[in-house]
Design an enzyme around this catalytic site. Structure first.
Site, mmCIF file in Angstrom:
data_model
loop_
_atom_site.group_PDB
_atom_site.id
_atom_site.type_symbol
_atom_site.label_atom_id
_atom_site.label_comp_id
_atom_site.label_asym_id
_atom_site.label_seq_id
_atom_site.Cartn_x
_atom_site.Cartn_y
_atom_site.Cartn_z
ATOM 1 N N THR A 1 0.870 -1.173 0.000
ATOM 2 C CA THR A 1 0.000 0.000 0.000
ATOM 3 C C THR A 1 0.905 1.220 0.000
ATOM 4 O O THR A 1 1.665 1.446 0.940
ATOM 5 C CB THR A 1 -0.915 0.019 1.235
ATOM 6 O OG1 THR A 1 -1.670 -1.191 1.270
ATOM 7 C CG2 THR A 1 -1.868 1.207 1.173
ATOM 8 N N LYS B 1 -7.325 0.928 -2.669
ATOM 9 C CA LYS B 1 -6.888 0.405 -1.374
ATOM 10 C C LYS B 1 -6.989 1.470 -0.288
ATOM 11 O O LYS B 1 -7.369 1.180 0.857
ATOM 12 C CB LYS B 1 -5.454 -0.114 -1.473
ATOM 13 C CG LYS B 1 -4.844 -0.575 -0.147
ATOM 14 C CD LYS B 1 -5.614 -1.730 0.483
ATOM 15 C CE LYS B 1 -5.082 -2.072 1.882
ATOM 16 N NZ LYS B 1 -3.725 -2.634 1.865
ATOM 17 N N LYS C 1 0.833 4.550 8.432
ATOM 18 C CA LYS C 1 1.388 4.970 7.135
ATOM 19 C C LYS C 1 0.290 5.088 6.086
ATOM 20 O O LYS C 1 0.202 6.083 5.358
ATOM 21 C CB LYS C 1 2.458 3.973 6.697
ATOM 22 C CG LYS C 1 3.032 4.198 5.306
ATOM 23 C CD LYS C 1 2.386 3.291 4.251
ATOM 24 C CE LYS C 1 2.628 1.825 4.543
ATOM 25 N NZ LYS C 1 2.036 0.948 3.489
#
Length: 351
Positions: free
Chosen positions: A150, A225, A293
């Protein structure tokens, strides 16, 4: 002869010679100009993926990556090559027959298709784009690199541009489903990039993915995502807050969970993580630091698109607080600890 007439003659001559495709446009000054385009961007990918023949590489054998790579090996794909900064994490794959490589470049030199699943965007950049040791420095023309991390949509676009300029292909294909989905081969895969490359390598994605969706150009898999992570973030807050409320109200938590898991509040997060919370099992299926993150990337994209998602911002702050209290390496279900701290309580441990 005028500039416009010269431009027209050159265009006709080049087409007649069957040279590179051209774009013909008029500049702001009114002068006709010609620009050559690389044929690589317009070629279709035609690789046939075949068990026992397609040479595969895997970079990143962490909590999820090692299981995903194993599924590919179990389906017979290979020869299989592996690289990981901590090579002991790849030992299970080595025991199944994978060959260890010393760098991403060395690995890519052996492979038709390379998967990467690392931690952060800077890791992706180094592993794929580094000119001396990265995947694209070693991958042959026509090869495909598939990034499962990701990461930033803009980085996915940059990788696609560099790969295309070299006659290679890239896909951004982040996944969701956690360690359970990785172990069971039931992940959801969000794909962006070359459609022809996606169609060629889709059998490989099916090794570990139950639901595989193609979203369009490079970066679109990452956007999908991130939307998924935004949804999960608020879902995790709701799950933890519901547990805190039920506990403070004096409810039997086992009875409460058995009820809500059968009703409208049921979700993957509730099903997968509430049992771990009740056992005080905070082992990572997905690291808190990696989730922070992801949420940070999503917030940056929100700023770029000028949209306000307050639930996302709240979730990011709660998870940052969890990290500040030593939870970086815990699983995302450890969010319950932050909510417990805020409310001066601790849920009872259940067997």
């Amino acid at each position: 002869m005028g500039m416009q007439r010269i431009g027209g003659c050159l265009l006709q001559l080049t087409r007649a010679l069957g040279s590179l495709p051209l774009v013909h446009w008029r500049s702001s000054s009114g002068i006709n100009r010609l620009r050559f385009l690389s044929t690589q961007a317009t070629e279709s990918h035609t690789m046939e993926v075949i068990p026992g023949k397609t040479k595969m590489g895997w970079i990143g054998t962490g909590v999820m990556g090692v299981h995903m790579a194993r599924h590919c090996m179990d389906k017979g794909y290979g020869p299989f090559f592996v690289y990981n900064r901590t090579m002991q994490k790849a030992q299970a794959l080595v025991e199944k027959g994978a060959t260890v490589c010393k760098s991403p470049k060395e690995l890519a030199q052996h492979c038709d298709v390379v998967f990467t699943m690392v931690g952060y965007p800077h890791d992706v950049r180094q592993v794929i784009l580094d000119q001396s040791s990265g995947v694209l420095a070693g991958l042959k023309k026509g090869g495909v690199v598939i990034d499962l991390t990701t990461s930033e949509p803009s980085l996915a676009k940059e990788i696609a541009e560099v790969a295309s300029s070299q006659g290679k292909y890239s896909l951004d294909a982040p996944v969701t489903g956690g360690d359970v989905g990785a172990k069971n081969g039931t992940l959801v895969v969000f794909v962006g990039g070359s459609q022809s490359a996606y169609e060629s390598v889709s059998p490989l994605l099916s090794c570990f993915g139950k639901t595989i969706k193609y979203f369009g150009e490079a970066g679109s898999g990452q956007h999908a995502k991130l939307a998924n992570q935004i949804t999960i973030a608020s879902n995790m807050i709701g799950m933890c807050e519901g547990l805190i409320y039920a506990y403070k109200a004096g409810l039997n938590l086992e009875t409460y969970l058995s009820a809500v898991l059968s009703g409208g509040a049921a979700s993957f997060s509730l099903q997968a993580y509430s049992p771990r919370i009740m056992k005080r099992d905070m082992a990572p299926g997905f690291y808190v630091e990696h989730f922070v993150k992801d949420l940070g990337i999503a917030l940056a994209e929100c700023q770029r698109m000028r949209i306000s998602l307050p639930g996302l911002a709240l979730a990011q702050q709660l998870y940052v607080s969890l990290m500040a209290n030593g939870g970086a390496k815990k699983g995302t279900q450890a969010l319950i600890e932050t909510l417990e701290l805020l409310n001066g309580c601790q849920l009872p441990k259940m067997s």
